[in-house]
Design an enzyme around this catalytic site. Structure first.
Site, PDB file in Angstrom:
ATOM      1  N   CYS A 150      48.745  31.192  33.026  1.00  0.00           N
ATOM      2  CA  CYS A 150      48.230  32.542  33.217  1.00  0.00           C
ATOM      3  C   CYS A 150      48.445  33.077  34.546  1.00  0.00           C
ATOM      4  O   CYS A 150      48.287  34.237  34.844  1.00  0.00           O
ATOM      5  CB  CYS A 150      46.842  32.569  32.921  1.00  0.00           C
ATOM      6  SG  CYS A 150      46.414  31.921  31.263  1.00  0.00           S
ATOM      7  N   HIS A 300      44.393  39.005  35.507  1.00  0.00           N
ATOM      8  CA  HIS A 300      44.714  38.198  34.184  1.00  0.00           C
ATOM      9  C   HIS A 300      43.607  38.684  33.326  1.00  0.00           C
ATOM     10  O   HIS A 300      42.257  38.284  33.636  1.00  0.00           O
ATOM     11  CB  HIS A 300      44.906  36.689  34.607  1.00  0.00           C
ATOM     12  CG  HIS A 300      44.956  36.040  33.074  1.00  0.00           C
ATOM     13  ND1 HIS A 300      45.798  36.421  32.331  1.00  0.00           N
ATOM     14  CD2 HIS A 300      44.250  34.980  32.833  1.00  0.00           C
ATOM     15  CE1 HIS A 300      45.262  35.613  31.033  1.00  0.00           C
ATOM     16  NE2 HIS A 300      44.408  34.572  31.742  1.00  0.00           N
ATOM     17  N   ASN A 330      43.583  37.361  25.552  1.00  0.00           N
ATOM     18  CA  ASN A 330      44.282  36.579  26.539  1.00  0.00           C
ATOM     19  C   ASN A 330      45.502  36.358  26.095  1.00  0.00           C
ATOM     20  O   ASN A 330      45.978  35.487  25.266  1.00  0.00           O
ATOM     21  CB  ASN A 330      43.449  35.411  26.837  1.00  0.00           C
ATOM     22  CG  ASN A 330      44.099  34.547  27.857  1.00  0.00           C
ATOM     23  OD1 ASN A 330      45.065  34.635  28.294  1.00  0.00           O
ATOM     24  ND2 ASN A 330      43.177  33.577  28.338  1.00  0.00           N
TER      25      ASN A 330
END
Length: 374
Positions: A150, A300, A330
């Site tokens: 990420c 993020h 996500n």
């Protein structure tokens, strides 16, 4: 004090990485760090792409014990996109890159470097080299993969800008693309509700040093936290029996495959809320700016609660926080460029706006960068 390439020198590790003059006792001819040319770097285009299949919380409630209220309250997620049919990671990445080039009005043949930030490539040896082919490039730009989960896109921006400042490249595509659905355990309600597939891209371009738009950064990793978020390689034993021709017993010894994503949600939440605000502050210090100087906080998109907690610690008003997690979940390395592209195309982010972006996740890795759009 800013160095020749426009990055701010300080005592931090991140600044020293970028400034050869700050490495004590090292001359330009003997330093292992590149000698930087007097170039700036700016963001001139962005694009994104998502799969056609939308999976809602209600859809997930049909396969695991959950419901829309439970998911949205704890994560802020309501939908996610999943690769299906003939869709591919390379296809999404190329579409996002193509849109970024179109916005920048740059021909694919003028691209010098393609960086694919992904932890889910379609080939064990990486997928970056397939992007120029998918874009129809007649020339062959350098292309390679960056694997940092990420945090990947943040590392991609730093790496891309370094190539421009230190290697004389002019146009660098930085792409974040993930197909996390391929590594999701769809029977685990703690993880299957979180992840989605997507791609986002930006075009970095060389410019005059006075027009530089990447102001400072801060990067970290800590392998000790790997146990909290991972998809590890598992060995599967094969038959040991020798065949009738007397082949070597026990060869080949095993077969490797990757597990589904495993996560300790509480520990990851504690990690992110603890390190991200500090990282953003370090990046701002390296840039010579303060939190009040930024127009947008772009994190993020892992969990809405994390976004809210980080913004609160940094004292950034909610109206200055970019969030699209409700629609996509996500998407790991794709989440920041995907959210950036939507905010630019909707008119929220305008040319000249300063953005503090931060990534954090498996590795564990985390980092921040201060950029100006346009």
């Amino acid at each position: 004090m800013a160095n020749a390439c426009g990055w701010v020198c300080s005592d931090s590790v991140s600044a020293r990485v970028m400034c050869t003059s700050s490495v004590e006792g090292a001359s330009a001819s003997h330093s292992r760090l590149p000698r930087f040319v007097s170039k700036g770097c700016k963001l001139v285009g962005c694009g994104s792409a998502v799969p056609s299949l939308k999976v809602s919380n209600d859809d997930l409630a049909k396969i695991v014990e959950t419901n829309d209220e439970w998911i949205s309250t704890r994560t802020g997620i309501r939908n996610r996109r999943i690769i299906s049919g003939k869709e591919s990671l390379v296809g999404l990445a190329a579409e996002a890159a193509r849109k970024a080039l179109e916005m920048a009005e740059v021909n694919p043949d003028d691209v010098d470097l393609v960086l694919l930030c992904s932890s889910t490539p379609e080939n064990l040896f990486g997928s970056a080299t397939q992007i120029p082919k998918a874009l129809g490039c007649k020339k062959t730009p350098l292309a390679y993969d960056i694997t940092a989960a990420c945090s990947g896109f943040i590392l991609g921006l730093v790496s891309g800008s370094s190539h421009i400042r230190g290697s004389g490249f002019k146009n660098v595509l930085v792409i974040g693309a993930e197909a996390l659905s391929r590594y999701t355990d769809w029977t685990d309600r703690g993880t299957c509700i979180l992840f989605g597939d997507a791609a986002g891209a930006v075009l970095l371009q060389a410019c005059a040093v006075e027009d530089d738009c990447l102001f400072g950064f801060d990067l970290h990793s800590d392998g000790d936290g790997h146990r909290h978020l991972n998809a590890t390689m598992e060995q599967k034993e094969l038959d040991d029996a020798a065949d009738s021709n007397g082949s070597v017993v026990g060869f080949p010894p095993n077969h490797a495959s990757y597990s589904c994503i495993k996560m300790n949600g509480k520990e990851v939440f504690r990690f992110a809320v603890g390190v991200v605000p500090q990282s953003v502050e370090f990046a701002l210090q390296n840039a010579g700016l303060t939190v009040s100087s930024i127009d947008w906080l772009l994190l993020h998109q892992a969990n809405q609660r994390i976004l809210d907690a980080v913004a609160k610690r940094l004292e950034v008003p909610s109206e200055r926080v970019i969030s699209n997690i409700a629609n996509y979940g996500n998407t790991s390395a794709a989440s920041i460029p995907l959210a950036l592209d939507e905010a630019v195309r909707s008119g929220r982010i305008q040319p000249g706006h300063t953005i503090a972006a931060a990534g954090f996740g498996a590795g564990l890795t985390w980092g921040s960068i201060i950029i100006k759009w346009g």
